[in-house]
Write a protein that holds these residues in place. Structure first.
Motif, PDB file in Angstrom:
ATOM      1  N   ALA A  85     109.697  35.299  38.007  1.00  0.00           N
ATOM      2  CA  ALA A  85     109.667  34.550  39.260  1.00  0.00           C
ATOM      3  C   ALA A  85     111.027  34.570  39.945  1.00  0.00           C
ATOM      4  N   ASP A  86     112.043  35.041  39.239  1.00  0.00           N
ATOM      5  CA  ASP A  86     113.363  35.190  39.851  1.00  0.00           C
ATOM      6  C   ASP A  86     113.399  36.382  40.798  1.00  0.00           C
ATOM      7  N   ARG A  87     112.406  37.211  40.743  1.00  0.00           N
ATOM      8  CA  ARG A  87     112.407  38.415  41.587  1.00  0.00           C
ATOM      9  C   ARG A  87     111.613  38.178  42.864  1.00  0.00           C
ATOM     10  N   ALA A 115     106.546  31.906  36.176  1.00  0.00           N
ATOM     11  CA  ALA A 115     107.408  31.741  35.003  1.00  0.00           C
ATOM     12  C   ALA A 115     108.605  32.682  35.072  1.00  0.00           C
ATOM     13  N   GLU A 116     109.638  32.266  34.369  1.00  0.00           N
ATOM     14  CA  GLU A 116     110.757  33.165  34.082  1.00  0.00           C
ATOM     15  C   GLU A 116     110.884  33.170  32.570  1.00  0.00           C
ATOM     16  N   GLY A 117     110.137  34.050  31.977  1.00  0.00           N
ATOM     17  CA  GLY A 117     110.041  34.057  30.517  1.00  0.00           C
ATOM     18  C   GLY A 117     111.393  34.134  29.843  1.00  0.00           C
ATOM     19  N   GLN A 118     112.243  34.964  30.411  1.00  0.00           N
ATOM     20  CA  GLN A 118     113.562  35.196  29.841  1.00  0.00           C
ATOM     21  C   GLN A 118     114.369  33.909  29.711  1.00  0.00           C
ATOM     22  N   ARG A 119     114.257  33.036  30.697  1.00  0.00           N
ATOM     23  CA  ARG A 119     115.011  31.778  30.684  1.00  0.00           C
ATOM     24  C   ARG A 119     114.186  30.609  30.168  1.00  0.00           C
ATOM     25  N   PRO A 165     102.550  48.524  21.081  1.00  0.00           N
ATOM     26  CA  PRO A 165     103.551  48.080  22.047  1.00  0.00           C
ATOM     27  C   PRO A 165     104.392  49.265  22.531  1.00  0.00           C
ATOM     28  N   THR A 166     104.724  49.261  23.810  1.00  0.00           N
ATOM     29  CA  THR A 166     105.601  50.318  24.295  1.00  0.00           C
ATOM     30  C   THR A 166     107.025  50.039  23.821  1.00  0.00           C
ATOM     31  N   SER A 167     107.354  48.740  23.724  1.00  0.00           N
ATOM     32  CA  SER A 167     108.627  48.407  23.097  1.00  0.00           C
ATOM     33  C   SER A 167     108.335  47.468  21.946  1.00  0.00           C
ATOM     34  N   PRO A 168     108.558  47.927  20.723  1.00  0.00           N
ATOM     35  CA  PRO A 168     108.151  47.139  19.563  1.00  0.00           C
ATOM     36  C   PRO A 168     108.900  45.820  19.481  1.00  0.00           C
ATOM     37  N   VAL A 178      97.944  37.650  20.178  1.00  0.00           N
ATOM     38  CA  VAL A 178      97.837  39.105  20.210  1.00  0.00           C
ATOM     39  C   VAL A 178      98.305  39.611  21.566  1.00  0.00           C
ATOM     40  N   GLU A 179      99.133  40.648  21.530  1.00  0.00           N
ATOM     41  CA  GLU A 179      99.646  41.252  22.765  1.00  0.00           C
ATOM     42  C   GLU A 179      99.125  42.675  22.890  1.00  0.00           C
ATOM     43  N   THR A 180      98.567  43.008  24.038  1.00  0.00           N
ATOM     44  CA  THR A 180      98.198  44.397  24.308  1.00  0.00           C
ATOM     45  C   THR A 180      98.647  44.754  25.721  1.00  0.00           C
ATOM     46  N   PRO A 182     102.815  47.197  31.516  1.00  0.00           N
ATOM     47  CA  PRO A 182     103.987  47.438  30.665  1.00  0.00           C
ATOM     48  C   PRO A 182     105.216  46.747  31.238  1.00  0.00           C
ATOM     49  N   GLY A 183     105.972  46.113  30.371  1.00  0.00           N
ATOM     50  CA  GLY A 183     107.234  45.521  30.793  1.00  0.00           C
ATOM     51  C   GLY A 183     107.120  44.226  31.581  1.00  0.00           C
ATOM     52  N   ALA A 184     105.925  43.649  31.638  1.00  0.00           N
ATOM     53  CA  ALA A 184     105.736  42.444  32.458  1.00  0.00           C
ATOM     54  C   ALA A 184     106.412  41.220  31.849  1.00  0.00           C
ATOM     55  N   GLY A 185     106.686  41.290  30.555  1.00  0.00           N
ATOM     56  CA  GLY A 185     107.282  40.135  29.881  1.00  0.00           C
ATOM     57  C   GLY A 185     106.324  39.495  28.889  1.00  0.00           C
ATOM     58  N   LYS A 186     105.349  40.258  28.435  1.00  0.00           N
ATOM     59  CA  LYS A 186     104.363  39.732  27.490  1.00  0.00           C
ATOM     60  C   LYS A 186     105.033  39.289  26.190  1.00  0.00           C
ATOM     61  N   SER A 187     105.851  40.187  25.623  1.00  0.00           N
ATOM     62  CA  SER A 187     106.499  39.844  24.350  1.00  0.00           C
ATOM     63  C   SER A 187     107.422  38.648  24.521  1.00  0.00           C
ATOM     64  N   THR A 188     108.103  38.598  25.643  1.00  0.00           N
ATOM     65  CA  THR A 188     108.995  37.470  25.923  1.00  0.00           C
ATOM     66  C   THR A 188     108.202  36.168  25.921  1.00  0.00           C
ATOM     67  N   LEU A 189     107.047  36.183  26.582  1.00  0.00           N
ATOM     68  CA  LEU A 189     106.231  34.971  26.655  1.00  0.00           C
ATOM     69  C   LEU A 189     105.583  34.652  25.310  1.00  0.00           C
TER      70      LEU A 189
HETATM   71  N1  LIG Z   1     114.234  39.311  35.583  1.00  0.00           N
HETATM   72  C1  LIG Z   1     113.464  38.890  34.597  1.00  0.00           C
HETATM   73  N2  LIG Z   1     113.304  39.673  33.522  1.00  0.00           N
HETATM   74  C2  LIG Z   1     112.494  39.233  32.534  1.00  0.00           C
HETATM   75  C3  LIG Z   1     111.838  37.993  32.582  1.00  0.00           C
HETATM   76  N3  LIG Z   1     111.118  37.836  31.472  1.00  0.00           N
HETATM   77  C4  LIG Z   1     111.294  38.953  30.733  1.00  0.00           C
HETATM   78  N4  LIG Z   1     112.135  39.810  31.369  1.00  0.00           N
HETATM   79  C5  LIG Z   1     112.632  41.099  30.910  1.00  0.00           C
HETATM   80  O1  LIG Z   1     111.643  42.079  31.115  1.00  0.00           O
HETATM   81  C6  LIG Z   1     111.758  43.100  30.139  1.00  0.00           C
HETATM   82  C7  LIG Z   1     110.442  43.360  29.473  1.00  0.00           C
HETATM   83  O2  LIG Z   1     110.087  42.232  28.708  1.00  0.00           O
HETATM   84  P1  LIG Z   1     109.055  42.299  27.507  1.00  0.00           P
HETATM   85  O3  LIG Z   1     108.805  40.894  27.084  1.00  0.00           O
HETATM   86  O4  LIG Z   1     109.481  43.264  26.485  1.00  0.00           O
HETATM   87  O5  LIG Z   1     107.792  42.858  28.286  1.00  0.00           O
HETATM   88  P2  LIG Z   1     106.418  43.384  27.690  1.00  0.00           P
HETATM   89  O6  LIG Z   1     105.392  43.069  28.705  1.00  0.00           O
HETATM   90  O7  LIG Z   1     106.206  42.838  26.320  1.00  0.00           O
HETATM   91  O8  LIG Z   1     106.685  44.932  27.610  1.00  0.00           O
HETATM   92  P3  LIG Z   1     105.843  46.053  26.831  1.00  0.00           P
HETATM   93  O9  LIG Z   1     105.379  45.460  25.541  1.00  0.00           O
HETATM   94  O10 LIG Z   1     106.817  47.142  26.660  1.00  0.00           O
HETATM   95  O11 LIG Z   1     104.707  46.404  27.743  1.00  0.00           O
HETATM   96  C8  LIG Z   1     112.841  42.627  29.187  1.00  0.00           C
HETATM   97  O12 LIG Z   1     114.052  43.224  29.540  1.00  0.00           O
HETATM   98  C9  LIG Z   1     112.872  41.150  29.434  1.00  0.00           C
HETATM   99  O13 LIG Z   1     114.124  40.587  29.107  1.00  0.00           O
HETATM  100  C10 LIG Z   1     112.057  37.175  33.734  1.00  0.00           C
HETATM  101  O14 LIG Z   1     111.517  36.081  33.896  1.00  0.00           O
HETATM  102  N5  LIG Z   1     112.863  37.686  34.700  1.00  0.00           N
END
Ligand SMILES: Nc1nc2c(ncn2[C@@H]2O[C@H](COP(=O)(O)OP(=O)(O)OP(=O)(O)O)[C@@H](O)[C@H]2O)c(=O)[nH]1
Ligand SMILES: [Mg+2]
Length: 330
Positions: free
Chosen positions: A196-198, A231-235, A86-89, A146-148, A57-64
Protein backbone atom coordinates in the motif's frame (compact mmCIF):
# COMPACT_ATOMS: atom_id res chain seq x y z
CA UNK A 1 1.49 -50.56 7.18
CA UNK A 2 5.06 -51.73 6.70
CA UNK A 3 7.12 -52.14 9.91
CA UNK A 4 9.01 -48.96 9.02
CA UNK A 5 5.72 -47.16 8.41
CA UNK A 6 4.37 -48.36 11.74
CA UNK A 7 7.39 -47.03 13.62
CA UNK A 8 7.22 -43.74 11.80
CA UNK A 9 3.54 -43.50 12.59
CA UNK A 10 4.18 -44.01 16.29
CA UNK A 11 6.73 -41.20 16.26
CA UNK A 12 4.41 -38.98 14.22
CA UNK A 13 1.67 -39.59 16.72
CA UNK A 14 3.92 -38.66 19.59
CA UNK A 15 4.46 -35.26 17.98
CA UNK A 16 8.01 -35.81 16.75
CA UNK A 17 8.86 -33.11 14.21
CA UNK A 18 11.40 -35.25 12.41
CA UNK A 19 8.76 -37.92 11.96
CA UNK A 20 6.49 -35.28 10.44
CA UNK A 21 9.22 -34.26 7.99
CA UNK A 22 9.81 -37.88 7.05
CA UNK A 23 6.10 -38.54 6.69
CA UNK A 24 5.86 -35.61 4.30
CA UNK A 25 8.68 -37.03 2.18
CA UNK A 26 6.97 -40.40 2.20
CA UNK A 27 3.80 -38.81 0.87
CA UNK A 28 5.58 -36.48 -1.54
CA UNK A 29 7.50 -39.37 -3.11
CA UNK A 30 4.55 -41.76 -2.93
CA UNK A 31 6.72 -44.39 -1.28
CA UNK A 32 4.78 -47.69 -1.16
CA UNK A 33 2.67 -47.66 1.98
CA UNK A 34 2.10 -43.90 1.90
CA UNK A 35 -1.64 -44.30 1.56
CA UNK A 36 -1.77 -46.60 4.57
CA UNK A 37 0.15 -43.95 6.48
CA UNK A 38 -2.30 -41.24 5.44
CA UNK A 39 -5.20 -43.49 6.34
CA UNK A 40 -3.75 -43.83 9.82
CA UNK A 41 -2.94 -40.14 10.13
CA UNK A 42 -6.42 -39.02 9.11
CA UNK A 43 -7.77 -41.34 11.78
CA UNK A 44 -6.09 -39.10 14.35
CA UNK A 45 -8.64 -36.41 13.60
CA UNK A 46 -8.66 -33.02 11.98
CA UNK A 47 -9.05 -29.72 13.74
CA UNK A 48 -6.85 -27.20 11.93
CA UNK A 49 -8.08 -23.95 10.54
CA UNK A 50 -6.71 -23.92 7.02
CA UNK A 51 -5.90 -20.66 5.34
CA UNK A 52 -4.67 -20.40 1.76
CA UNK A 53 -2.71 -17.46 0.35
CA UNK A 54 -2.46 -16.95 -3.35
CA UNK A 55 -1.76 -14.15 -5.78
CA UNK A 56 0.77 -13.02 -8.37
CA UNK A 57 4.51 -13.72 -7.97
CA UNK A 58 6.19 -11.33 -5.60
CA UNK A 59 2.95 -9.86 -4.24
CA UNK A 60 4.06 -10.39 -0.66
CA UNK A 61 2.37 -13.71 0.09
CA UNK A 62 5.28 -15.10 2.10
CA UNK A 63 5.63 -11.81 3.95
CA UNK A 64 1.97 -11.94 4.95
CA UNK A 65 2.09 -15.65 5.77
CA UNK A 66 5.04 -14.92 8.07
CA UNK A 67 3.19 -12.03 9.67
CA UNK A 68 0.07 -14.11 10.25
CA UNK A 69 2.18 -16.95 11.64
CA UNK A 70 3.95 -14.51 14.01
CA UNK A 71 0.63 -13.12 15.18
CA UNK A 72 -0.67 -16.63 15.81
CA UNK A 73 2.51 -17.50 17.70
CA UNK A 74 2.10 -14.39 19.83
CA UNK A 75 -1.35 -15.75 20.70
CA UNK A 76 0.28 -19.02 21.71
CA UNK A 77 -0.72 -21.09 18.69
CA UNK A 78 1.54 -23.45 16.77
CA UNK A 79 1.55 -23.10 13.01
CA UNK A 80 2.23 -25.43 10.09
CA UNK A 81 3.14 -23.80 6.77
CA UNK A 82 3.32 -25.26 3.27
CA UNK A 83 4.75 -23.17 0.44
CA UNK A 84 3.93 -24.83 -2.86
CA UNK A 85 6.36 -24.31 -5.69
CA UNK A 86 7.56 -20.98 -4.39
CA UNK A 87 9.45 -18.80 -6.82
CA UNK A 88 11.44 -17.57 -3.86
CA UNK A 89 11.74 -20.24 -1.19
CA UNK A 90 10.99 -19.50 2.43
CA UNK A 91 14.33 -20.58 3.74
CA UNK A 92 17.23 -18.41 2.72
CA UNK A 93 15.03 -16.03 0.77
CA UNK A 94 17.01 -13.41 -1.06
CA UNK A 95 15.23 -10.51 0.51
CA UNK A 96 16.42 -8.76 3.57
CA UNK A 97 13.14 -7.32 4.81
CA UNK A 98 11.27 -10.55 5.27
CA UNK A 99 14.32 -12.67 5.71
CA UNK A 100 14.74 -11.70 9.31
CA UNK A 101 11.17 -12.47 10.21
CA UNK A 102 11.23 -15.73 8.27
CA UNK A 103 14.45 -16.82 9.91
CA UNK A 104 12.96 -16.04 13.28
CA UNK A 105 10.00 -18.15 12.33
CA UNK A 106 12.16 -20.95 11.01
CA UNK A 107 13.98 -21.07 14.35
CA UNK A 108 10.75 -21.06 16.34
CA UNK A 109 9.98 -24.64 17.41
CA UNK A 110 6.28 -23.75 17.33
CA UNK A 111 6.43 -23.25 13.58
CA UNK A 112 6.92 -25.90 10.94
CA UNK A 113 7.70 -24.72 7.42
CA UNK A 114 7.86 -26.95 4.40
CA UNK A 115 8.56 -25.82 0.86
CA UNK A 116 7.57 -27.99 -2.02
CA UNK A 117 9.33 -27.06 -5.22
CA UNK A 118 8.64 -30.24 -7.01
CA UNK A 119 7.03 -29.57 -10.32
CA UNK A 120 7.17 -32.80 -12.27
CA UNK A 121 7.67 -34.87 -9.14
CA UNK A 122 6.19 -38.31 -8.85
CA UNK A 123 2.89 -37.28 -7.38
CA UNK A 124 0.72 -34.61 -8.94
CA UNK A 125 1.27 -31.21 -7.35
CA UNK A 126 -2.33 -30.85 -6.26
CA UNK A 127 -2.68 -34.35 -4.81
CA UNK A 128 0.58 -34.16 -2.93
CA UNK A 129 -0.07 -30.70 -1.50
CA UNK A 130 -3.50 -31.67 -0.28
CA UNK A 131 -2.07 -34.77 1.36
CA UNK A 132 0.69 -32.76 3.03
CA UNK A 133 -1.90 -30.32 4.36
CA UNK A 134 -3.76 -33.30 5.79
CA UNK A 135 -0.56 -34.44 7.48
CA UNK A 136 0.03 -31.02 9.04
CA UNK A 137 -3.55 -31.04 10.25
CA UNK A 138 -3.36 -34.59 11.60
CA UNK A 139 -0.08 -33.77 13.32
CA UNK A 140 -2.08 -31.34 15.41
CA UNK A 141 -1.31 -27.81 14.23
CA UNK A 142 -4.35 -25.72 15.05
CA UNK A 143 -3.46 -23.35 12.21
CA UNK A 144 -2.23 -24.50 8.80
CA UNK A 145 -1.19 -21.98 6.14
CA UNK A 146 -0.57 -22.74 2.50
CA UNK A 147 0.97 -20.41 -0.07
CA UNK A 148 0.71 -20.90 -3.82
CA UNK A 149 1.47 -18.61 -6.73
CA UNK A 150 -1.88 -17.82 -8.26
CA UNK A 151 -0.95 -18.31 -11.87
CA UNK A 152 -2.24 -21.75 -12.81
CA UNK A 153 -5.41 -23.75 -12.32
CA UNK A 154 -3.62 -26.24 -10.07
CA UNK A 155 -2.25 -23.53 -7.79
CA UNK A 156 -5.65 -21.92 -7.44
CA UNK A 157 -7.15 -25.31 -6.73
CA UNK A 158 -4.70 -25.91 -3.90
CA UNK A 159 -5.29 -22.54 -2.26
CA UNK A 160 -9.00 -23.05 -2.82
CA UNK A 161 -9.05 -26.20 -0.69
CA UNK A 162 -8.40 -24.11 2.41
CA UNK A 163 -11.28 -23.08 4.65
CA UNK A 164 -10.41 -19.45 3.98
CA UNK A 165 -8.61 -18.19 0.89
CA UNK A 166 -6.74 -14.90 0.96
CA UNK A 167 -5.94 -13.36 -2.41
CA UNK A 168 -2.98 -10.99 -2.30
CA UNK A 169 -2.80 -8.32 -4.98
CA UNK A 170 -0.37 -5.48 -5.56
CA UNK A 171 -0.66 -2.29 -7.61
CA UNK A 172 1.87 -3.47 -10.16
CA UNK A 173 0.19 -6.81 -10.66
CA UNK A 174 -2.01 -5.07 -13.17
CA UNK A 175 -5.65 -4.26 -13.03
CA UNK A 176 -8.32 -6.23 -11.28
CA UNK A 177 -9.66 -7.43 -14.63
CA UNK A 178 -6.48 -9.45 -14.99
CA UNK A 179 -7.15 -10.93 -11.60
CA UNK A 180 -10.66 -11.86 -12.53
CA UNK A 181 -9.42 -13.65 -15.60
CA UNK A 182 -7.08 -15.70 -13.52
CA UNK A 183 -9.97 -16.96 -11.44
CA UNK A 184 -8.65 -15.20 -8.36
CA UNK A 185 -11.85 -13.27 -7.86
CA UNK A 186 -13.88 -16.45 -7.60
CA UNK A 187 -11.88 -18.10 -4.86
CA UNK A 188 -11.17 -15.07 -2.64
CA UNK A 189 -12.75 -14.89 0.79
CA UNK A 190 -10.50 -11.97 1.69
CA UNK A 191 -8.55 -9.63 -0.55
CA UNK A 192 -5.36 -7.97 0.57
CA UNK A 193 -3.98 -5.18 -1.57
CA UNK A 194 -0.40 -5.32 -0.36
CA UNK A 195 2.38 -2.78 -0.91
CA UNK A 196 0.00 0.00 0.00
CA UNK A 197 3.07 2.23 0.14
CA UNK A 198 3.17 2.12 -3.65
CA UNK A 199 1.11 4.29 -5.96
CA UNK A 200 -2.12 2.82 -7.24
CA UNK A 201 -2.89 0.67 -4.20
CA UNK A 202 -6.00 2.58 -3.20
CA UNK A 203 -7.27 2.63 -6.74
CA UNK A 204 -6.76 -1.10 -7.10
CA UNK A 205 -8.65 -1.67 -3.85
CA UNK A 206 -11.51 0.45 -5.17
CA UNK A 207 -11.53 -1.44 -8.48
CA UNK A 208 -11.69 -4.77 -6.71
CA UNK A 209 -14.51 -3.48 -4.49
CA UNK A 210 -16.32 -2.31 -7.56
CA UNK A 211 -16.08 -5.56 -9.44
CA UNK A 212 -17.15 -7.46 -6.34
CA UNK A 213 -20.14 -5.18 -6.14
CA UNK A 214 -21.00 -5.78 -9.78
CA UNK A 215 -20.76 -9.52 -9.37
CA UNK A 216 -22.41 -9.60 -5.95
CA UNK A 217 -25.93 -10.52 -4.99
CA UNK A 218 -27.32 -13.01 -7.46
CA UNK A 219 -24.71 -15.65 -8.07
CA UNK A 220 -23.41 -16.13 -4.57
CA UNK A 221 -25.83 -17.53 -2.03
CA UNK A 222 -23.37 -16.66 0.70
CA UNK A 223 -23.95 -13.80 3.10
CA UNK A 224 -20.21 -13.13 3.16
CA UNK A 225 -18.87 -10.27 1.12
CA UNK A 226 -15.10 -10.48 0.81
CA UNK A 227 -13.41 -7.52 2.50
CA UNK A 228 -10.71 -5.70 0.56
CA UNK A 229 -7.90 -4.74 2.94
CA UNK A 230 -4.90 -2.54 2.37
CA UNK A 231 -1.60 -3.72 3.84
CA UNK A 232 2.10 -3.11 3.98
CA UNK A 233 3.23 -6.59 4.80
CA UNK A 234 6.85 -5.60 5.10
CA UNK A 235 6.12 -3.13 7.90
CA UNK A 236 3.37 -5.19 9.47
CA UNK A 237 0.73 -2.60 8.57
CA UNK A 238 -2.70 -4.10 8.09
CA UNK A 239 -1.79 -7.42 9.67
CA UNK A 240 -4.07 -6.85 12.67
CA UNK A 241 -6.94 -6.13 10.28
CA UNK A 242 -6.12 -9.29 8.35
CA UNK A 243 -6.20 -11.31 11.58
CA UNK A 244 -9.60 -9.81 12.37
CA UNK A 245 -10.90 -10.61 8.90
CA UNK A 246 -9.66 -14.20 9.22
CA UNK A 247 -11.46 -14.49 12.54
CA UNK A 248 -14.63 -12.97 11.13
CA UNK A 249 -14.58 -15.30 8.15
CA UNK A 250 -14.05 -18.25 10.44
CA UNK A 251 -17.10 -17.29 12.42
CA UNK A 252 -19.10 -16.85 9.24
CA UNK A 253 -18.04 -20.31 8.07
CA UNK A 254 -19.16 -21.94 11.29
CA UNK A 255 -22.40 -20.02 11.79
CA UNK A 256 -23.60 -20.26 8.18
CA UNK A 257 -22.83 -23.95 7.82
CA UNK A 258 -20.47 -23.09 4.99
CA UNK A 259 -17.58 -24.79 6.79
CA UNK A 260 -19.43 -28.10 6.72
CA UNK A 261 -20.33 -27.57 3.08
CA UNK A 262 -16.72 -26.83 2.13
CA UNK A 263 -15.42 -29.81 4.07
CA UNK A 264 -17.93 -32.05 2.34
CA UNK A 265 -16.91 -30.77 -1.08
CA UNK A 266 -13.26 -31.22 -0.13
CA UNK A 267 -13.88 -34.79 1.03
CA UNK A 268 -15.72 -35.65 -2.16
CA UNK A 269 -12.94 -34.20 -4.27
CA UNK A 270 -10.38 -36.21 -2.31
CA UNK A 271 -12.24 -39.49 -2.77
CA UNK A 272 -12.43 -38.90 -6.51
CA UNK A 273 -8.75 -38.07 -6.69
CA UNK A 274 -7.67 -41.13 -4.73
CA UNK A 275 -9.84 -43.43 -6.86
CA UNK A 276 -8.58 -41.94 -10.11
CA UNK A 277 -4.95 -42.04 -9.07
CA UNK A 278 -5.22 -45.64 -7.92
CA UNK A 279 -6.97 -46.77 -11.10
CA UNK A 280 -4.29 -45.14 -13.19
CA UNK A 281 -1.61 -46.83 -11.12
CA UNK A 282 -3.27 -50.21 -11.47
CA UNK A 283 -3.70 -49.77 -15.21
CA UNK A 284 -0.01 -48.92 -15.57
CA UNK A 285 0.87 -52.00 -13.56
CA UNK A 286 -1.17 -54.19 -15.87
CA UNK A 287 0.32 -52.60 -18.98
CA UNK A 288 3.80 -53.33 -17.67
CA UNK A 289 3.01 -57.01 -17.38
CA UNK A 290 0.88 -57.56 -20.42
CA UNK A 291 3.52 -57.27 -23.09
CA UNK A 292 2.03 -54.15 -24.59
CA UNK A 293 5.12 -53.75 -26.81
CA UNK A 294 4.58 -57.11 -28.54
CA UNK A 295 0.85 -56.70 -28.78
CA UNK A 296 1.24 -53.31 -30.39
CA UNK A 297 2.60 -55.07 -33.47
CA UNK A 298 -0.94 -56.26 -34.08
CA UNK A 299 -2.14 -52.67 -34.13
CA UNK A 300 0.60 -51.68 -36.55
CA UNK A 301 -0.14 -54.64 -38.80
CA UNK A 302 -3.85 -53.90 -38.72
CA UNK A 303 -5.20 -56.93 -36.87
CA UNK A 304 -6.13 -54.76 -33.89
CA UNK A 305 -6.91 -51.11 -33.31
CA UNK A 306 -5.85 -49.19 -30.18
CA UNK A 307 -9.44 -49.61 -29.02
CA UNK A 308 -9.69 -53.36 -29.39
CA UNK A 309 -6.32 -53.80 -27.72
CA UNK A 310 -7.24 -51.41 -24.92
CA UNK A 311 -10.44 -53.37 -24.44
CA UNK A 312 -8.47 -56.58 -23.95
CA UNK A 313 -6.11 -54.96 -21.52
CA UNK A 314 -8.94 -53.56 -19.43
CA UNK A 315 -10.45 -57.07 -19.37
CA UNK A 316 -7.09 -58.32 -18.08
CA UNK A 317 -7.12 -55.62 -15.40
CA UNK A 318 -10.60 -56.49 -14.22
CA UNK A 319 -9.99 -60.24 -14.28
CA UNK A 320 -6.74 -60.25 -12.35
CA UNK A 321 -6.20 -56.86 -10.76
CA UNK A 322 -2.75 -56.08 -9.38
CA UNK A 323 -2.38 -55.61 -5.61
CA UNK A 324 -4.11 -52.50 -4.32
CA UNK A 325 -1.94 -49.63 -3.07
CA UNK A 326 -4.75 -48.54 -0.78
CA UNK A 327 -5.08 -50.29 2.57
CA UNK A 328 -8.03 -52.56 3.32
CA UNK A 329 -10.54 -50.71 5.45
CA UNK A 330 -10.57 -51.54 9.13
N1 LIG B 1 7.23 -1.95 -0.97
C1 LIG B 1 6.77 -3.01 -0.33
N2 LIG B 1 7.39 -4.18 -0.50
C2 LIG B 1 6.89 -5.26 0.14
C3 LIG B 1 5.77 -5.19 0.98
N3 LIG B 1 5.51 -6.40 1.47
C4 LIG B 1 6.44 -7.24 0.95
N4 LIG B 1 7.29 -6.55 0.14
C5 LIG B 1 8.46 -7.04 -0.58
O1 LIG B 1 8.04 -7.70 -1.75
C6 LIG B 1 8.96 -8.72 -2.09
C7 LIG B 1 8.26 -10.02 -2.32
O2 LIG B 1 7.72 -10.47 -1.10
P1 LIG B 1 7.35 -11.99 -0.83
O3 LIG B 1 6.65 -12.03 0.48
O4 LIG B 1 8.51 -12.87 -1.02
O5 LIG B 1 6.31 -12.21 -2.01
P2 LIG B 1 5.66 -13.57 -2.51
O6 LIG B 1 4.32 -13.21 -3.01
O7 LIG B 1 5.73 -14.60 -1.44
O8 LIG B 1 6.62 -13.96 -3.69
P3 LIG B 1 6.75 -15.36 -4.46
O9 LIG B 1 6.56 -16.45 -3.45
O10 LIG B 1 8.10 -15.31 -5.02
O11 LIG B 1 5.66 -15.35 -5.49
C8 LIG B 1 9.96 -8.76 -0.95
O12 LIG B 1 11.09 -8.02 -1.30
C9 LIG B 1 9.21 -8.10 0.17
O13 LIG B 1 10.07 -7.52 1.12
C10 LIG B 1 5.15 -3.91 1.15
O14 LIG B 1 4.14 -3.74 1.84
N5 LIG B 1 5.69 -2.88 0.46
MG1 LIG C 1 6.53 -16.56 -1.50
Amino acid sequence: MTPVGTRLFQEFRRGDRRALARAISLVENQVPGFQAFLHGALGLGSRARRVGFTGPPGAGKSTLVSAVASAARAAGEEVGILAVDPTSPFSGGALLGDRIRMQELALDPGVFIRSMATRGSLGGLADSSMEILDLLDAFGFPLVLVETVGVGQTELEIAGTADTTVVVLVPESGDSIQAMKAGLMEIADIFVVNKADRPGARRLARDVQMSLHLRGGGASASSWSPPVLLAEGQRGEGVAELMEALEAHREHLVVSGELQRRRRARAEDRVRRVVERELVRMAREVMKGSGIRERVDLVVEGGETPYSLAHRMIEDLLESPPPRGIPEPG
